[in-house]
Design an enzyme around this catalytic site. Sequence first.
Site, PDB file in Angstrom:
ATOM      1  N   GLY A 175      -2.929   1.210  -7.961  1.00 59.92           N
ATOM      2  CA  GLY A 175      -4.223   0.625  -8.289  1.00 59.92           C
ATOM      3  C   GLY A 175      -5.089   0.332  -7.075  1.00 59.92           C
ATOM      4  N   HIS A 208       8.761  -1.680 -13.979  1.00 60.20           N
ATOM      5  CA  HIS A 208       7.484  -1.378 -13.314  1.00 60.20           C
ATOM      6  C   HIS A 208       7.190  -2.494 -12.302  1.00 60.20           C
ATOM      7  CE1 HIS A 208       3.195  -0.996 -12.598  1.00 60.20           C
ATOM      8  NE2 HIS A 208       3.348   0.269 -12.927  1.00 60.20           N
ATOM      9  N   SER A 253      -1.997   5.578  -7.562  1.00 61.15           N
ATOM     10  CA  SER A 253      -3.316   6.168  -7.312  1.00 61.15           C
ATOM     11  C   SER A 253      -3.323   7.696  -7.426  1.00 61.15           C
ATOM     12  CB  SER A 253      -3.860   5.725  -5.953  1.00 61.15           C
ATOM     13  OG  SER A 253      -4.073   4.316  -5.950  1.00 61.15           O
ATOM     14  N   ASN A 260       0.427   5.452 -17.949  1.00 60.35           N
ATOM     15  CA  ASN A 260       0.729   4.038 -18.205  1.00 60.35           C
ATOM     16  C   ASN A 260      -0.602   3.315 -18.394  1.00 60.35           C
ATOM     17  OD1 ASN A 260       1.464   1.364 -18.128  1.00 60.35           O
ATOM     18  ND2 ASN A 260       2.156   1.381 -15.989  1.00 60.35           N
ATOM     19  N   GLU A 312       4.671  -4.164 -11.615  1.00 60.29           N
ATOM     20  CA  GLU A 312       3.939  -5.337 -12.122  1.00 60.29           C
ATOM     21  C   GLU A 312       4.869  -6.276 -12.875  1.00 60.29           C
ATOM     22  OE1 GLU A 312       0.863  -2.937 -13.856  1.00 60.29           O
ATOM     23  OE2 GLU A 312       0.253  -2.431 -11.821  1.00 60.29           O
ATOM     24  N   LYS A 361      -1.118   0.307 -19.249  1.00 55.11           N
ATOM     25  CA  LYS A 361      -1.048  -1.123 -18.890  1.00 55.11           C
ATOM     26  C   LYS A 361      -1.734  -1.975 -19.985  1.00 55.11           C
ATOM     27  CE  LYS A 361      -0.671   0.265 -14.133  1.00 55.11           C
ATOM     28  NZ  LYS A 361      -0.861  -0.008 -12.726  1.00 55.11           N
ATOM     29  N   GLU A 416       7.229   4.467  -7.049  1.00 54.51           N
ATOM     30  CA  GLU A 416       5.868   3.944  -7.006  1.00 54.51           C
ATOM     31  C   GLU A 416       5.762   2.922  -5.870  1.00 54.51           C
ATOM     32  OE1 GLU A 416       3.690   4.435 -10.960  1.00 54.51           O
ATOM     33  OE2 GLU A 416       4.875   2.627 -11.164  1.00 54.51           O
TER      34      GLU A 416
HETATM   35  P1  PGA Z   1      -2.319   3.647 -10.663  1.00 58.93           P
HETATM   36  O1  PGA Z   1      -1.028   2.990 -11.361  1.00 58.93           O
HETATM   37  O2  PGA Z   1      -2.273   5.130 -10.983  1.00 58.93           O
HETATM   38  O3  PGA Z   1      -3.493   2.956 -11.275  1.00 58.93           O
HETATM   39  O4  PGA Z   1      -2.182   3.403  -9.194  1.00 58.93           O
HETATM   40  C1  PGA Z   1       0.216   3.626 -11.352  1.00 58.93           C
HETATM   41  C2  PGA Z   1       1.252   2.797 -12.078  1.00 58.93           C
HETATM   42  O5  PGA Z   1       1.218   1.567 -11.969  1.00 58.93           O
HETATM   43  O6  PGA Z   1       2.116   3.333 -12.788  1.00 58.93           O
END
Ligand code: PGA
Length: 253
Positions: free
Chosen positions: A175, A97, A215, A9, A99, A11, A169
């Site tokens: 992140g 997601h 992560s 992803n 976010e 983003k 997640e």
């Molecule tokens: P990250 O994001 O690997 O940077 O923690 C995962 C995601 O949001 O799908």
Amino acid sequence: MGKPFVAGNWKMNTDSHSAVELAESIAGGSVSLAGEKVTVAVCPPFVYLRDVANSLHLSYVAVGAQDIYFESKGAFTGEISASMLKDVGCTYVLCGHSERRHVIGETEELVNKKVVAAISGGLLPILCVGELLSEREASQTEEVVTRHLKSGLAGLSDEKVLAVTVAYEPVWAIGTGRTATPQQAQQVHAFIRKLLNEMYDDQAAAEIRILYGGSVKPNNTADLMREKDIDGLLVGGASLNADDFLAIIQAAV
Ligand code: PGA
């Protein structure tokens, strides 16, 4: 377990040049694995989907979008439909997601409409579920995951739900560099599998892939993938670096 699934992803990152370069490096570096041993997908920003899909069309790396709108066309300024995503070469689409839920403010009802519209439009939705840190600390992880899963999949038949991939997640791991331990992730994945068993027939419960995200890095991939109910990974930050993403793909096989 079936074939592992690793999705990146991106983003709101990359530009028209670096998106294609990243896609080409991933395709080139995963030639011997993608398709045969592992399903690989990348989810670039909308505006680079077509270029990335074109650069990947001879490879086994699939393309996904990061979002979708549930209406098929019309006066919905700024939104993108399933048929538009198909038209530019998408196979997958992320729905719900964290976010989008927590930064943009998407409701569970909206996420469900997106999942349903994606399937009707011939796309494969990746439904993201997961709790906030405060919810984990209040021992509400199972409650939140149940709500996200049941509302996200509402109205889908045993047959339609086979199009779905679930991604667990935990929001506190996204992140932050703070990965869930393989045991923490496995516990929730097993819980999701149990819920799917209650909600759908045996085939659906067994075949729906459950990815872990939050992560994921090359050095924690193998331990996560060793867990029984972790069928793949949804990778954010580390998917922006071709070497890291390729190392994750390699370690997931
Ligand atoms: P990250 O994001 O690997 O940077 O923690 C995962 C995601 O949001 O799908």
